[in-house]
Design a protein around this motif. Structure first.
Motif, PDB file in Angstrom:
ATOM      1  N   PHE A 259      46.487 -38.003  60.535  1.00 48.50           N
ATOM      2  CA  PHE A 259      46.109 -36.604  60.743  1.00 48.50           C
ATOM      3  C   PHE A 259      46.933 -35.973  61.862  1.00 48.50           C
ATOM      4  CE2 PHE A 259      43.608 -33.154  62.536  1.00 48.50           C
ATOM      5  CZ  PHE A 259      43.493 -32.372  61.403  1.00 48.50           C
TER       6      PHE A 259
ATOM      7  N   TYR B 154      50.143 -34.947  60.344  1.00 46.77           N
ATOM      8  CA  TYR B 154      50.001 -33.817  59.423  1.00 46.77           C
ATOM      9  C   TYR B 154      49.710 -32.523  60.183  1.00 46.77           C
ATOM     10  CZ  TYR B 154      47.964 -30.656  56.072  1.00 46.77           C
ATOM     11  OH  TYR B 154      47.687 -29.549  55.340  1.00 46.77           O
ATOM     12  N   MET B 155      48.743 -32.582  61.132  1.00 43.37           N
ATOM     13  CA  MET B 155      48.324 -31.333  61.769  1.00 43.37           C
ATOM     14  C   MET B 155      49.445 -30.729  62.609  1.00 43.37           C
ATOM     15  SD  MET B 155      45.251 -30.371  64.320  1.00 43.37           S
ATOM     16  CE  MET B 155      46.274 -30.629  65.728  1.00 43.37           C
TER      17      MET B 155
ATOM     18  N   TRP C 107      51.965 -29.176  60.312  1.00 43.71           N
ATOM     19  CA  TRP C 107      51.394 -27.963  59.719  1.00 43.71           C
ATOM     20  C   TRP C 107      51.348 -26.824  60.728  1.00 43.71           C
ATOM     21  CZ3 TRP C 107      46.847 -25.611  61.368  1.00 43.71           C
ATOM     22  CH2 TRP C 107      46.376 -24.582  60.556  1.00 43.71           C
ATOM     23  N   TYR C 108      50.981 -27.151  61.968  1.00 47.61           N
ATOM     24  CA  TYR C 108      50.787 -26.120  62.991  1.00 47.61           C
ATOM     25  C   TYR C 108      52.118 -25.536  63.432  1.00 47.61           C
ATOM     26  CZ  TYR C 108      46.840 -24.323  65.598  1.00 47.61           C
ATOM     27  OH  TYR C 108      45.808 -23.556  66.020  1.00 47.61           O
TER      28      TYR C 108
ATOM     29  N   ASP D 177      55.144 -25.771  62.048  1.00 45.12           N
ATOM     30  CA  ASP D 177      55.855 -25.123  60.949  1.00 45.12           C
ATOM     31  C   ASP D 177      57.364 -25.070  61.205  1.00 45.12           C
ATOM     32  OD1 ASP D 177      55.748 -24.114  58.504  1.00 45.12           O
ATOM     33  OD2 ASP D 177      55.023 -22.118  59.033  1.00 45.12           O
TER      34      ASP D 177
ATOM     35  N   MET E 265      30.661 -49.933  57.533  1.00 41.55           N
ATOM     36  CA  MET E 265      29.894 -49.576  58.721  1.00 41.55           C
ATOM     37  C   MET E 265      28.609 -50.398  58.885  1.00 41.55           C
ATOM     38  SD  MET E 265      29.374 -46.162  60.793  1.00 41.55           S
ATOM     39  CE  MET E 265      29.644 -45.005  59.589  1.00 41.55           C
TER      40      MET E 265
ATOM     41  N   LEU F  24      31.242 -66.072  70.616  1.00 38.96           N
ATOM     42  CA  LEU F  24      30.254 -65.011  70.499  1.00 38.96           C
ATOM     43  C   LEU F  24      29.346 -64.970  71.712  1.00 38.96           C
ATOM     44  CD1 LEU F  24      29.250 -65.599  66.811  1.00 38.96           C
ATOM     45  CD2 LEU F  24      30.423 -63.610  67.698  1.00 38.96           C
ATOM     46  N   HIS F  25      29.079 -66.134  72.297  1.00 35.81           N
ATOM     47  CA  HIS F  25      28.076 -66.185  73.351  1.00 35.81           C
ATOM     48  C   HIS F  25      28.666 -65.958  74.730  1.00 35.81           C
ATOM     49  CE1 HIS F  25      25.343 -67.541  70.361  1.00 35.81           C
ATOM     50  NE2 HIS F  25      26.115 -68.536  70.063  1.00 35.81           N
TER      51      HIS F  25
END
Lengths: 399, 171
Positions: free
Chosen positions: A265, A268-269, A272-273, A275, A311, A397-398
């Protein structure tokens, strides 16, 4: 102190030497060779860009396995000791990689417009020196040689430890991994720029390498998950890879799907912004004429699917769920590369045809053959690792 | 109303889990544990219900993101339309960071408040510490004493499972 017993690993390979699969994979490989040669006669450019797509897809999986192993070494992770060898195995595609990259370099004149047209405007003039065929080949040769040397050394050290159980080898691999990861960051960025970004000779984006890396890591993790779960279904890796390990693998997949969409993103943004002419020439053809539907499908497969499905905690340790999510992610990764490559050659949307499928099967056959050869020769778990006990007991884990 | 509890103090996390799951099998209700750090598998061992913090966070995430979208859209397209670089007034691409931030902000604050509410932590609360070592390297399995007085039963249970360090508290 209350000590739990170490679970005894069963069926940790090497794989059975059954020829049935090898014959099948060999047949797929032949189909691919036939499809590629036939494609060269029907539509040479299309055959070459398909070759590039498949080459990059399997490159990402192979390198993804190695990067996964290197990250685990670098961080001295103990949860992944039993999974790490699978990742190292994915990189045993080395000889296949060497052959396929040489063939790819034969197609440079068909693939890259900078290689067959003289510079004609500002953007192509400024890149003239960098984008010359010989320099391109030299760079790729250097990058691939570097990855192969490091991959070979890391895997070799790991295999040596199986026999000697020498903890010093872990330290050696840690050093190698750290150096490799730093070099990999630079070399993969440049390599993805050369192989994919330069298809559009006007386009340059500094985030492109990171975007390709996010796909690489996600697809590498998915491939590891698929191999592990397939092996478990066949009865291998008993007590070696259990629910807790799969849970961590699933968590990583979910985390990296977010990383992927974040980078995607961001790219892309900003394009796009702002230009800007040299950036938007990449996005415009990829968001019209039917390509926009493929574009919209990418975040669905590579982000929404793993993120939403993985999730809930109980899905993250369910082998069946992880398997199908991983398949979905790999489909998304393939479509992503398709979407990055093909609009440079065709304004209008191109459906997948026999050539795409044929060449994919060929690469799949080759990849499967080489990787199976590795798993048939070596143990599926790095049995000499000093933290194997911690991993099997799940003690990480512990504490 | 003061609640009476019996706490068994255990030094080893694995023994803690083992005794905890035995207490669940024995049929004790409303078990609880006090740990210096999170122990994996503790909820399953004691049969604790899932907390509703994630559900609250998810709900508020969606609400926050929706409000963010509404706000960004209203300010830039309805209330005071400004043409930025010839882009459409309502450009979802430009709103995504705002939507994301609003969602995360509300979800974060909700998680914080819910967690403190569930843990009954608030300013000026007088914390009741049953033993200092519980913040360092000891674990406590807490079994409440019910009205019918099952004190003997609990004591016997702890003794049977090798927990000698047992004490009764009023909280």
């Amino acid at each position: 102190m209350h000590e739990a017993e170490t679970p005894e690993m069963k069926n940790i390979g090497p794989l059975d030497n059954s020829g049935k699969f090898d014959i099948m994979l060999g047949a797929l490989f032949l189909i691919g060779v036939v499809a590629f040669v036939a494609g060269l006669f029907v539509d040479a450019q299309r055959a070459w860009y398909n070759y590039l797509i498949e080459f990059f897809f399997f490159l990402c999986i192979a390198l993804g396995g190695l990067v996964f192993a290197a990250v685990q070494y670098a961080a001295s992770a103990s949860w992944s000791v039993t999974i790490r060898r699978i990742g190292e195995g994915l990189f045993s595609y080395l000889p296949g990689l060497a052959i396929t990259v040489v063939i790819l370099l034969l197609g440079v004149k068909e693939l890259y417009s900078w290689a067959y047209t003289a510079p004609h405007d500002y953007f192509t003039y400024t890149k003239e020196v960098y984008m010359s065929t010989l320099w391109f080949i030299a760079r790729e040769a250097f990058f691939f040689a570097l990855w192969m040397i490091f991959g070979f050394m890391i895997v070799k050290t790991s295999l040596k430890q199986d026999k000697t159980q020498d903890p010093r080898l872990t330290r050696r691999n840690k050093k190698l991994s750290i150096i490799f990861l730093i070099l990999f960051g630079y070399t993969f960025t440049f390599s993805s720029m050369d192989l994919l970004m330069s298809l559009n000779d006007h386009f340059y984006s500094t985030i492109f390498g990171v975007y390709c890396f996010s796909g690489l890591f996600l697809s590498g993790m998915s491939a590891i998950a698929i191999v592990v779960i397939t092996l478990k279904n066949k009865g291998y890796l008993k007590n070696a890879v259990e629910k807790k390990h799969l849970h961590d693998l699933g968590t990583w997949m979910m985390a990296f799907s977010v990383f992927m969409v974040y980078i995607g993103f961001s790219q892309y943004m900003l394009i796009w912004y702002a230009d800007l002419p040299h950036e938007i020439t990449y996005m415009i053809p990829r968001s019209k004429n039917g390509w926009q539907f493929l574009f919209a499908l990418l975040p669905l497969l590579k982000w929404i699917l793993p993120f939403i499905v993985l999730m809930p905690e109980k899905n993250r340790s369910n082998p069946k769920v992880i398997f199908w999510v991983a398949i979905g992610v790999l489909v998304g990764q393939w479509l992503d590369i398709y979407w990055m490559v093909v609009p440079s050659f065709s304004e209008s949307f191109r459906m997948i045809s026999w050539m795409e499928i044929g060449i994919f099967l060929g690469f799949f056959g080759l990849y499967g053959l080489v990787v199976r050869r590795f798993y048939k020769r070596h143990s599926l778990v790095s049995v000499g690792d000093p933290s194997l006990d911690t991993c099997l007991k799940g003690r990480y884990l512990h504490v | 109303m003061p609640n009476k509890i019996i706490a068994g103090f255990i030094d080893d996390p694995e023994q803690f889990l083992e005794v905890g799951s035995k207490a669940k099998e024995h049929g004790f209700k409303d078990l609880d544990g006090v740990m210096p750090y999170p122990v994996h598998g503790f909820e399953e061992a004691l049969g604790l219900k899932k907390s509703w913090v994630p559900a609250a966070a998810k709900t508020m995430l969606v609400i926050g993101a929706g409000l963010g979208l509404l706000f960004a859209g209203w300010t830039s397209a309805v209330d005071w339309p400004i043409n930025v670089g010839g882009k459409p007034l309502f450009s979802w691409q430009a709103f995504i960071p705002i939507v994301f931030e609003c969602g995360v902000l509300l979800a974060g604050i909700t998680t914080f408040i819910t967690l403190f509410h569930l843990g009954r932590l608030y300013p000026a609360k007088d914390p009741k510490m049953i033993r200092e070592r519980l913040t360092d390297n000891q674990f406590a399995l807490v079994i409440p004493i019910k009205d019918n007085g099952n004190r003997e039963d609990i004591m016997e249970f702890f003794k049977k499972n090798g927990v000698d360090d047992v004490d009764e508290f009023e909280i």
